[in-house]
Scaffold this active site. Structure first.
Site, PDB file in Angstrom:
ATOM      1  N   HIS A  69       0.751  -1.257   0.258  1.00  0.00           N
ATOM      2  CA  HIS A  69      -0.051  -0.051   0.042  1.00  0.00           C
ATOM      3  C   HIS A  69       0.737   1.242   0.046  1.00  0.00           C
ATOM      4  O   HIS A  69       0.351   2.384  -0.365  1.00  0.00           O
ATOM      5  CB  HIS A  69      -0.949  -0.181   1.179  1.00  0.00           C
ATOM      6  CG  HIS A  69      -2.239  -0.698   0.939  1.00  0.00           C
ATOM      7  ND1 HIS A  69      -3.456  -0.244   0.643  1.00  0.00           N
ATOM      8  CD2 HIS A  69      -2.305  -2.131   0.976  1.00  0.00           C
ATOM      9  CE1 HIS A  69      -4.330  -1.295   0.510  1.00  0.00           C
ATOM     10  NE2 HIS A  69      -3.592  -2.279   0.712  1.00  0.00           N
ATOM     11  N   ASP A  70       1.905   1.140   0.551  1.00  0.00           N
ATOM     12  CA  ASP A  70       2.813   2.362   0.538  1.00  0.00           C
ATOM     13  C   ASP A  70       3.616   2.452  -0.757  1.00  0.00           C
ATOM     14  O   ASP A  70       3.715   3.438  -1.381  1.00  0.00           O
ATOM     15  CB  ASP A  70       3.790   2.407   1.724  1.00  0.00           C
ATOM     16  CG  ASP A  70       4.771   3.453   1.843  1.00  0.00           C
ATOM     17  OD1 ASP A  70       3.936   4.699   1.984  1.00  0.00           O
ATOM     18  OD2 ASP A  70       5.899   3.811   1.542  1.00  0.00           O
ATOM     19  N   VAL A  73       2.049   3.327  -4.230  1.00  0.00           N
ATOM     20  CA  VAL A  73       1.538   4.666  -4.531  1.00  0.00           C
ATOM     21  C   VAL A  73       2.616   5.637  -4.837  1.00  0.00           C
ATOM     22  O   VAL A  73       2.977   6.312  -3.916  1.00  0.00           O
ATOM     23  CB  VAL A  73       0.666   4.926  -3.538  1.00  0.00           C
ATOM     24  CG1 VAL A  73      -0.117   6.333  -4.009  1.00  0.00           C
ATOM     25  CG2 VAL A  73      -0.587   3.863  -3.263  1.00  0.00           C
ATOM     26  N   ASP A  77       7.803   5.730   0.477  1.00  0.00           N
ATOM     27  CA  ASP A  77       8.299   7.048   1.181  1.00  0.00           C
ATOM     28  C   ASP A  77       7.444   7.139   2.519  1.00  0.00           C
ATOM     29  O   ASP A  77       7.742   8.107   3.312  1.00  0.00           O
ATOM     30  CB  ASP A  77       8.271   8.293   0.367  1.00  0.00           C
ATOM     31  CG  ASP A  77       6.885   8.818   0.280  1.00  0.00           C
ATOM     32  OD1 ASP A  77       5.688   8.086   0.382  1.00  0.00           O
ATOM     33  OD2 ASP A  77       6.566   9.692  -0.298  1.00  0.00           O
ATOM     34  N   SER A  79       4.591   7.342   3.188  1.00  0.00           N
ATOM     35  CA  SER A  79       3.573   8.338   3.200  1.00  0.00           C
ATOM     36  C   SER A  79       2.115   7.687   3.884  1.00  0.00           C
ATOM     37  O   SER A  79       1.332   8.399   4.233  1.00  0.00           O
ATOM     38  CB  SER A  79       3.159   8.894   1.806  1.00  0.00           C
ATOM     39  OG  SER A  79       2.720   7.785   0.848  1.00  0.00           O
ATOM     40  N   GLU A  91      -3.704   8.661   3.953  1.00  0.00           N
ATOM     41  CA  GLU A  91      -3.889   7.280   3.099  1.00  0.00           C
ATOM     42  C   GLU A  91      -4.500   6.398   3.911  1.00  0.00           C
ATOM     43  O   GLU A  91      -5.533   5.434   3.467  1.00  0.00           O
ATOM     44  CB  GLU A  91      -2.520   6.862   2.509  1.00  0.00           C
ATOM     45  CG  GLU A  91      -2.035   7.875   1.529  1.00  0.00           C
ATOM     46  CD  GLU A  91      -0.757   7.318   1.156  1.00  0.00           C
ATOM     47  OE1 GLU A  91      -0.390   6.170   0.856  1.00  0.00           O
ATOM     48  OE2 GLU A  91       0.269   8.386   1.065  1.00  0.00           O
ATOM     49  N   PRO A 165      -3.309  -0.729  -7.658  1.00  0.00           N
ATOM     50  CA  PRO A 165      -4.109  -1.746  -8.080  1.00  0.00           C
ATOM     51  C   PRO A 165      -5.435  -2.500  -7.381  1.00  0.00           C
ATOM     52  O   PRO A 165      -4.981  -2.401  -6.286  1.00  0.00           O
ATOM     53  CB  PRO A 165      -3.358  -3.003  -8.383  1.00  0.00           C
ATOM     54  CG  PRO A 165      -1.800  -2.389  -8.334  1.00  0.00           C
ATOM     55  CD  PRO A 165      -1.845  -1.247  -7.376  1.00  0.00           C
ATOM     56  N   ASP A 245      -6.948 -18.596   3.062  1.00  0.00           N
ATOM     57  CA  ASP A 245      -6.546 -20.068   2.766  1.00  0.00           C
ATOM     58  C   ASP A 245      -6.857 -20.771   4.057  1.00  0.00           C
ATOM     59  O   ASP A 245      -6.171 -20.626   5.204  1.00  0.00           O
ATOM     60  CB  ASP A 245      -5.067 -19.785   2.602  1.00  0.00           C
ATOM     61  CG  ASP A 245      -4.369 -21.359   2.250  1.00  0.00           C
ATOM     62  OD1 ASP A 245      -5.133 -22.319   2.453  1.00  0.00           O
ATOM     63  OD2 ASP A 245      -3.267 -21.672   2.400  1.00  0.00           O
ATOM     64  N   ASP A 253       2.938 -19.622   1.406  1.00  0.00           N
ATOM     65  CA  ASP A 253       3.050 -20.683   0.784  1.00  0.00           C
ATOM     66  C   ASP A 253       2.451 -20.812  -0.672  1.00  0.00           C
ATOM     67  O   ASP A 253       1.556 -20.013  -0.876  1.00  0.00           O
ATOM     68  CB  ASP A 253       2.627 -22.150   1.350  1.00  0.00           C
ATOM     69  CG  ASP A 253       1.332 -22.380   1.980  1.00  0.00           C
ATOM     70  OD1 ASP A 253       0.609 -21.621   1.216  1.00  0.00           O
ATOM     71  OD2 ASP A 253       1.355 -23.081   2.847  1.00  0.00           O
TER      72      ASP A 253
END
Length: 328
Positions: A69-70, A73, A77, A79, A91, A165, A245, A253
């Site tokens: 997630h960091d 984007v 850094d 953020s 964020e 994404p 899972d 795994d």
């Protein structure tokens, strides 16, 4: 040599000297960046991650999600860690960050590092190295990673939709977004193997269950999903979720790949990954060979961790990971 020629020659020499000095000051990302300024840094982070994992097993999932997630984007850094201010939204507080947690424990790690080496180690490097150690805690590979990142001063919440994404996007869009970071198709397939651990909140998957069950889902798996997500509109405060899972939920795994080939992937992107002609050959190979999965996963995490970092004199070294220094 005329006066004008001398002037341009001097200017050229000055430019070259400036560029050389800049390169001398900014080695970029390197292995063991803190070997002289804080030689214990990586060991402190490793020890803190281990201690936190013993007390709170879900921290390892958080460290793994943080790096995605960091770093995805625009820049790696830290953020992601900044709190909201009057002028900017964090964020962490956007819909795209739903389910992210344990940020307070990043501060625990930062405080331990600061006690040893105040003002030296960036939150961006702590975020990346904690992800590495989290991967090891979950049974994944140890990944040698470079350090030397510096911290950004502003939230990038306004850029999340452009760069991050999404699990509901087409596989083509997901491949394109990762490709922009230099991560190729087998790398993307390996990164999504992180869905081998942790959980998916019902709000992310109810559209596959209601009003009609997605026919692509394995019918043997559907009753469990319906049991875990009984409401068409889940209450986000109820923390309803399905384990990614059921077989090895706490282990990173290659079971994920066997699951998605058996139509047990929870998210649309999981299903697409298994059946798109560009990704399916790699899914099958990773389902068969864990070593191959780990090799590609390590390579992809390395590329992700090196996505457009701030180095040299750019950014800052935050005193506290949730606040830019000017607000400290």
């Amino acid at each position: 040599m005329g006066a004008k020629a001398l002037f341009f020659f001097a200017l050229l020499c000055f430019s070259a000297a400036s560029a050389f000095a800049e390169n001398e000051e900014d080695p970029g990302l390197v292995m063991n960046f803190y070997k002289d300024t804080c030689p214990q840094a990586e060991d402190i982070i490793k020890e803190q991650v281990k201690l936190l994992y013993k007390r709170h097993k879900n921290t390892a999932f958080s460290w793994l999600r943080n790096i995605f997630h960091d770093c995805a984007v625009q820049s790696c850094d830290a953020s992601l860690l900044l709190d909201s201010t009057r002028r900017s939204l964090s964020e962490k507080e956007t819909d795209r960050s739903f389910g992210l947690r344990n940020f307070r424990y990043i501060e625990t790690i930062k405080e331990a590092v600061e006690r040893e080496c105040p003002g030296v180690v960036s939150c961006a490097d702590i975020l990346v190295l904690s992800a590495r150690e989290g991967i090891v805690s979950l049974g994944g590979p140890y990944i040698p990673l470079k350090t030397g990142r510096r911290d950004g001063r502003r939230s990038r919440a306004d850029l999340l939709e452009e760069y991050l994404p999404d699990h509901n996007e087409t596989i083509s869009a997901v491949l394109d977004r990762f490709s922009a970071m230099g991560i190729d198709t087998p790398g993307v397939v390996a990164l999504l193997g992180a869905h081998s651990v942790g959980r998916t909140h019902c709000v992310k998957l109810v559209h596959r269950l209601y009003p009609e069950v997605d026919p692509a889902l394995n019918p043997d798996h559907v009753p469990h999903m319906l049991h875990k997500c009984p409401d068409q509109i889940p209450d986000p405060k109820a923390v309803q979720y399905v384990r990614n899972d059921r077989g090895t939920p706490m282990v990173l795994d290659n079971n994920y790949y066997r699951n998605i080939l058996d139509n047990k992937g929870l998210l649309i992107v999981d299903h697409q990954l298994a059946y798109d002609k560009r990704t399916r050959p790699y899914v099958k190979k990773m389902a068969k060979t864990q070593d191959y999965f780990f090799k590609e996963f390590s390579r992809a995490i390395t590329l992700l961790s090196e996505n457009n970092p701030l180095t040299g004199t750019k950014g800052e070294i935050r005193k506290q990971c949730n606040l830019a220094n000017k607000l400290h």
